[in-house]
Design a protein around this motif. Structure first.
Motif, short mmCIF file in Angstrom:
data_model
loop_
_atom_site.label_atom_id
_atom_site.label_comp_id
_atom_site.label_asym_id
_atom_site.label_seq_id
_atom_site.Cartn_x
_atom_site.Cartn_y
_atom_site.Cartn_z
N GLY A 7 0.85 -1.19 0.00
CA GLY A 7 0.00 0.00 0.00
C GLY A 7 0.88 1.24 0.00
N ALA A 13 -2.19 5.79 -0.45
CA ALA A 13 -3.30 4.90 -0.10
C ALA A 13 -3.46 4.79 1.41
CB ALA A 13 -3.09 3.52 -0.71
N GLU A 14 -2.34 4.75 2.15
CA GLU A 14 -2.41 4.70 3.61
C GLU A 14 -3.17 5.93 4.14
OE1 GLU A 14 -1.19 2.25 5.49
OE2 GLU A 14 0.57 1.38 4.52
N LEU A 52 -7.06 5.88 2.83
CA LEU A 52 -7.96 4.80 3.24
C LEU A 52 -7.86 4.46 4.73
CD1 LEU A 52 -7.37 2.45 0.18
CD2 LEU A 52 -9.26 4.05 0.54
N GLY A 89 -4.96 3.74 6.56
CA GLY A 89 -3.91 2.82 6.95
C GLY A 89 -2.90 3.45 7.88
N MET A 104 -6.94 -1.42 3.78
CA MET A 104 -6.98 -0.59 2.57
C MET A 104 -7.62 -1.29 1.38
SD MET A 104 -3.22 1.19 2.77
CE MET A 104 -2.37 -0.39 3.01
N CYS A 105 -8.20 -2.46 1.58
CA CYS A 105 -8.81 -3.20 0.48
C CYS A 105 -10.24 -2.73 0.23
CB CYS A 105 -8.82 -4.70 0.79
SG CYS A 105 -7.20 -5.48 0.76
N TYR A 112 -15.81 0.77 0.28
CA TYR A 112 -14.46 1.22 0.63
C TYR A 112 -14.56 2.40 1.59
CZ TYR A 112 -15.38 4.86 -2.88
OH TYR A 112 -15.93 5.90 -3.60
N ARG A 130 -13.42 6.22 2.88
CA ARG A 130 -12.82 7.44 2.34
C ARG A 130 -12.88 8.53 3.39
NH1 ARG A 130 -17.58 9.34 -1.91
NH2 ARG A 130 -19.07 10.10 -0.34
#
Length: 261
Positions: A158, A162-163, A166, A168, A178-179, A193, A195
């Motif tokens: 990730g 992305a961390e 999402l 992380g 983060m999936c 997801y 956000r």
């Protein structure tokens, strides 16, 4: 800050002439700074439920030398009472309350304390700076180090962007957090997801689909629902619903594309 009623934004020192310093919102919705027996009050009304950037620059000496700023511009003083500032180190600084237990009823974000009096130009630059949520997040985990948003410091596949986007942890392998999740419910495709809450970031979240992992197109959902920030982490859970993009018997791939606007 976003405000609804009076209360202390920050404060420290000991109550007594010049000794207690408080940065507050008064009952009329104006910024007030006081040092016990001395104060200045601004003109702008900021308890309107919207976000405002408020600042105080104090070069020293009498409390009336201080300048209040609202949304990057000097806020004219509506009234004042002179008093020399002489606070002493008598305990930690308090955020959202002062030593008279006057609690701030609203939200405070990105609070900063400097060891010098900022100029008008410097305060205006802080006010107009973009993507401050990401900057604050990076500072929390990396201090003053230069951040590479494409790096993967914890090796969980990730990237740092992305961390941040999402929820992380950049120093803890947590790929599962983060999936995105997807399934078929009553012949409809559901994608879920996390956000960051709208208005707190400069990110775009776009769900894309591909049949070959080479060419990607944007999915336009028929229905979008969100679940509020129940655990106070600054995130909401998003679920989109639409018809399967390539029919029932076609294999396809889905990804969440995140970008800084």
């Amino acid at each position: 800050t976003t405000t609804t009623s009076a209360g202390a934004i920050a404060g420290w020192g000991t109550k007594g002439e010049g000794g207690k310093w408080s940065f507050t919102l008064n009952a009329t919705g104006r910024i007030r700074q006081e040092v016990a027996s001395g104060y200045t009050i601004g003109t702008a009304v900021v308890n309107d439920g919207d976000w405002h950037h408020v600042a105080l620059s104090f070069p020293g000496g009498d409390i009336t030398n201080a300048q209040i700023y609202v949304d990057g511009s000097p806020d004219p003083t509506s009234s004042s009472s002179a008093q020399t500032v002489k606070t002493i180190d008598s305990g930690p600084a308090m955020i959202g309350v002062d030593n008279q237990n006057r609690y701030f009823m609203g939200d405070i974000d990105e609070l900063r304390i400097y060891d010098l009096a900022l100029s008008h130009a410097e305060i205006a630059a802080v006010y107009s700076a973009t993507n401050q949520s990401a900057a604050a997040w990076a500072r929390r985990y990396f201090g003053n180090a230069t951040v590479d948003w494409g790096s993967d410091d914890d090796n969980d596949n990730g990237r740092l962007l992305a961390e941040y986007a999402l929820g992380g942890q950049p120093w803890m392998p947590d790929a599962k957090a983060m999936c995105i999740q997807s399934d078929i419910q009553t012949d409809r495709l559901h994608i879920r997801y996390p956000r960051r809450i709208t208005g707190t970031h400069n990110l775009s979240y776009t769900v894309e689909v591909s049949s070959d992992l080479d060419t990607w197109s944007t999915l336009t959902p028929d229905q979008v629902s969100t679940v509020a920030d129940l655990d106070n982490r600054g995130f909401e859970d998003v679920e989109i619903e639409l018809d399967p993009p390539f029919g029932d018997d076609f294999r396809f791939f889905i990804r969440l594309h995140i970008a800084v606007q």
